[in-house]
Design a protein around this motif. Sequence first.
Motif, PDB file in Angstrom:
ATOM      1  N   LEU A  58       8.145   8.701 -84.311  1.00 55.54           N
ATOM      2  CA  LEU A  58       8.861  10.182 -84.552  1.00 55.54           C
ATOM      3  C   LEU A  58       9.949   9.702 -85.510  1.00 55.54           C
ATOM      4  N   ALA A  59      10.115   8.575 -85.895  1.00 54.91           N
ATOM      5  CA  ALA A  59      11.210   8.082 -86.796  1.00 54.91           C
ATOM      6  C   ALA A  59      10.778   6.900 -87.754  1.00 54.91           C
ATOM      7  N   PRO A  60      10.313   7.432 -88.776  1.00 56.92           N
ATOM      8  CA  PRO A  60       9.875   6.556 -89.763  1.00 56.92           C
ATOM      9  C   PRO A  60      10.873   5.798 -90.494  1.00 56.92           C
ATOM     10  N   GLY A  61      10.925   4.468 -90.528  1.00 55.99           N
ATOM     11  CA  GLY A  61      11.927   3.781 -91.266  1.00 55.99           C
ATOM     12  C   GLY A  61      13.070   3.178 -90.602  1.00 55.99           C
ATOM     13  N   VAL A  62      12.955   3.766 -89.162  1.00 57.26           N
ATOM     14  CA  VAL A  62      14.113   3.227 -88.112  1.00 57.26           C
ATOM     15  C   VAL A  62      13.519   1.994 -87.527  1.00 57.26           C
ATOM     16  N   ASP A  63      14.671   1.084 -87.470  1.00 58.63           N
ATOM     17  CA  ASP A  63      14.366  -0.201 -86.844  1.00 58.63           C
ATOM     18  C   ASP A  63      14.765  -0.026 -85.224  1.00 58.63           C
ATOM     19  N   VAL A  64      13.789   0.400 -84.399  1.00 56.67           N
ATOM     20  CA  VAL A  64      14.225   0.743 -82.916  1.00 56.67           C
ATOM     21  C   VAL A  64      14.840  -0.433 -82.261  1.00 56.67           C
ATOM     22  N   GLU A  65      14.204  -1.495 -82.528  1.00 51.81           N
ATOM     23  CA  GLU A  65      14.636  -2.879 -81.875  1.00 51.81           C
ATOM     24  C   GLU A  65      16.170  -3.353 -82.156  1.00 51.81           C
ATOM     25  N   GLU A  66      16.492  -2.933 -83.485  1.00 49.65           N
ATOM     26  CA  GLU A  66      17.944  -3.268 -83.870  1.00 49.65           C
ATOM     27  C   GLU A  66      18.807  -2.217 -83.827  1.00 49.65           C
ATOM     28  N   GLY A  67      18.366  -1.010 -83.783  1.00 49.85           N
ATOM     29  CA  GLY A  67      19.225   0.255 -83.578  1.00 49.85           C
ATOM     30  C   GLY A  67      19.544   0.668 -84.949  1.00 49.85           C
ATOM     31  N   THR A  68      18.988   0.229 -86.219  1.00 47.65           N
ATOM     32  CA  THR A  68      19.731   0.603 -87.432  1.00 47.65           C
ATOM     33  C   THR A  68      18.845   1.483 -88.238  1.00 47.65           C
ATOM     34  N   GLY A  69      19.401   1.926 -89.484  1.00 45.57           N
ATOM     35  CA  GLY A  69      18.464   2.646 -90.095  1.00 45.57           C
ATOM     36  C   GLY A  69      18.098   4.161 -89.548  1.00 45.57           C
ATOM     37  N   TRP A  70      19.003   4.745 -88.764  1.00 43.28           N
ATOM     38  CA  TRP A  70      18.607   6.115 -88.201  1.00 43.28           C
ATOM     39  C   TRP A  70      19.548   7.145 -88.687  1.00 43.28           C
ATOM     40  N   ARG A  71      20.584   6.799 -89.276  1.00 43.83           N
ATOM     41  CA  ARG A  71      21.641   8.018 -89.537  1.00 43.83           C
ATOM     42  C   ARG A  71      21.218   9.013 -90.858  1.00 43.83           C
ATOM     43  N   THR A  72      21.092  10.006 -90.508  1.00 42.34           N
ATOM     44  CA  THR A  72      20.653  10.779 -91.894  1.00 42.34           C
ATOM     45  C   THR A  72      21.773  11.571 -92.728  1.00 42.34           C
ATOM     46  N   ARG A  73      23.172  11.282 -91.653  1.00 47.00           N
ATOM     47  CA  ARG A  73      24.172  12.065 -92.025  1.00 47.00           C
ATOM     48  C   ARG A  73      25.372  11.205 -91.932  1.00 47.00           C
ATOM     49  N   VAL A  74      26.109  10.934 -92.932  1.00 44.87           N
ATOM     50  CA  VAL A  74      27.163   9.923 -92.707  1.00 44.87           C
ATOM     51  C   VAL A  74      28.566  10.521 -93.422  1.00 44.87           C
ATOM     52  N   ARG A  75      29.457  10.401 -93.004  1.00 47.57           N
ATOM     53  CA  ARG A  75      30.994  10.700 -93.892  1.00 47.57           C
ATOM     54  C   ARG A  75      31.797   9.815 -94.086  1.00 47.57           C
ATOM     55  N   LEU A  76      32.084   9.577 -95.354  1.00 48.22           N
ATOM     56  CA  LEU A  76      33.240   8.474 -95.945  1.00 48.22           C
ATOM     57  C   LEU A  76      34.465   9.198 -96.236  1.00 48.22           C
ATOM     58  N   HIS A  77      35.599   8.486 -96.077  1.00 45.78           N
ATOM     59  CA  HIS A  77      36.921   9.063 -96.301  1.00 45.78           C
ATOM     60  C   HIS A  77      37.619   8.439 -97.384  1.00 45.78           C
ATOM     61  N   VAL A  78      38.344   9.053 -98.122  1.00 42.18           N
ATOM     62  CA  VAL A  78      39.201   8.469 -99.210  1.00 42.18           C
ATOM     63  C   VAL A  78      40.568   8.790 -99.006  1.00 42.18           C
ATOM     64  N   ASP A  79      41.230   7.334 -99.020  1.00 37.27           N
ATOM     65  CA  ASP A  79      42.827   7.127 -98.680  1.00 37.27           C
ATOM     66  C   ASP A  79      43.538   7.695 -99.929  1.00 37.27           C
ATOM     67  N   ALA A  80      44.762   7.530 -99.880  1.00 38.06           N
ATOM     68  CA  ALA A  80      45.683   8.037-101.087  1.00 38.06           C
ATOM     69  C   ALA A  80      45.607   6.984-102.078  1.00 38.06           C
ATOM     70  N   GLU A  81      45.023   5.655-101.972  1.00 36.22           N
ATOM     71  CA  GLU A  81      44.923   4.772-103.223  1.00 36.22           C
ATOM     72  C   GLU A  81      43.385   4.794-103.519  1.00 36.22           C
ATOM     73  N   GLY A  82      42.570   5.643-103.023  1.00 37.78           N
ATOM     74  CA  GLY A  82      41.110   5.783-103.764  1.00 37.78           C
ATOM     75  C   GLY A  82      40.295   4.940-103.053  1.00 37.78           C
ATOM     76  N   VAL A  83      40.663   4.339-101.909  1.00 40.45           N
ATOM     77  CA  VAL A  83      39.715   3.419-101.038  1.00 40.45           C
ATOM     78  C   VAL A  83      38.756   4.251-100.362  1.00 40.45           C
ATOM     79  N   VAL A  84      37.469   4.072-100.505  1.00 43.54           N
ATOM     80  CA  VAL A  84      36.442   4.647 -99.946  1.00 43.54           C
ATOM     81  C   VAL A  84      35.665   3.885 -98.637  1.00 43.54           C
TER      82      VAL A  84
END
Length: 450
Positions: A154-180
Amino acid sequence: MATSRRRPSRRPAPEGRRRPAPQRPAEPGPVLELDVERIAHGGVAVARHDGRVVFVADAIPGERVRAQVTDAARDRFWRAETLEVLGASPDRREHVWAEASVDRAPEDRAGGAEFGHIAMRRQRELKAEVLRDALARMGGVERDVEVRAVDPALAPGVDVEEGTGWRTRVRLHVDAEGVVGPYAARSHRVVPVASLPLAVAELEEIAPLAGGARRAGAAAEASSIDLVAPSGGRAELVVHAARDRRPEHPPTVVERVGDRSFTLDRGGFWQVHRGAASTLTLAVQAAIDADRFDPDAENQDLYGGVGLLAAAVGDRFGPSTRITTVEADARATEHAGANLADWVGARAVPERVDRYLDRLAGATDGATRGLRGATVVLDPPRAGAGRTVVDRLAELRPAQVVYVACDPVALARDVATFRAHGYELETLEAFDLFPNTHHVEAVARFAAIV
């Protein structure tokens, strides 16, 4: 849980890029050597020091750690962060996200992967312990439960044994100095990272990470950056300025579940694990007791979003099934109406669930009797349905309730309320839809005991 979950995501209110982020205490507390006893809700472990409970991050039950107290303001308990592992659990592994490892200073550890140092099997056992404990203490129910991994099919591309490669939505933030980057764990401080191992590969490719060529351009005048990888289209990078307003007609994306397609706003709510929508579709279909199901009753899908679980009910019981999906977000409800067009008995109502149930309870006897034979599916926010909704729902006496929960404590509180009205917990399944975090999803069925 992970992220936050449940209702359509909205951009933060305008706050200006130079607003100072919350900082850790200027005066650190003592450094303690602690023997870790068990896991607690929220992804932290429990230890004791001179009789006082200490909630310690980045530790595993059975370990001995050296930890820095970060919050000693309360008499009943302190909070601390692991600095060094003195006696490691056999379940400790190298963290799947280098930027969140205990090898880094606590203030520099990326948040959102608080179980990444624990072997996957043990992660699921700990989540099951938290769920069982919550049900026993708050729900009054002793119930064994196993947290199951998502079926790789049901989850192509997901590494079930490592629990990685599953998030299809990610929010990154940007601080006052432009660090992402993401926020540091338990903080609003942005930390730069060079990887996003929980994200699907398409998002890692476009993410404006530290040292990447896209970083400076993507961060210019931004307050946050959303990465979205819908199953029905290409991955997108969306930059939000501090003064952005939600457009009247937001861009849309398409998500596919089996043979079905669901349209939703690009910034609207959808399950973040690549296999979650399919997993929950199958789980809800299996949880409904067919002997109690009446396709002609006033069946309900509460907190229905864009109609995913209403479609699951319709697909199991046929296109003439009557079902009403209720969602407070008007845009999501608009999409739900279109997504459920295959079912002649489906309708979508844009209304808060508590107000909707109040209207049903105040309706004519005919309408109320119609709910008495109904099946209700509900997928509330992380805080749970709550007493007001459960009280009103139980008063309307549906034949069965299928409850999708993403928080063990909120579920347990609602279990207690349902039981007070004569609705007992009949079935419970749990799924690891947020690997390497403390979050867990559960699907429960309640029915009135006659």
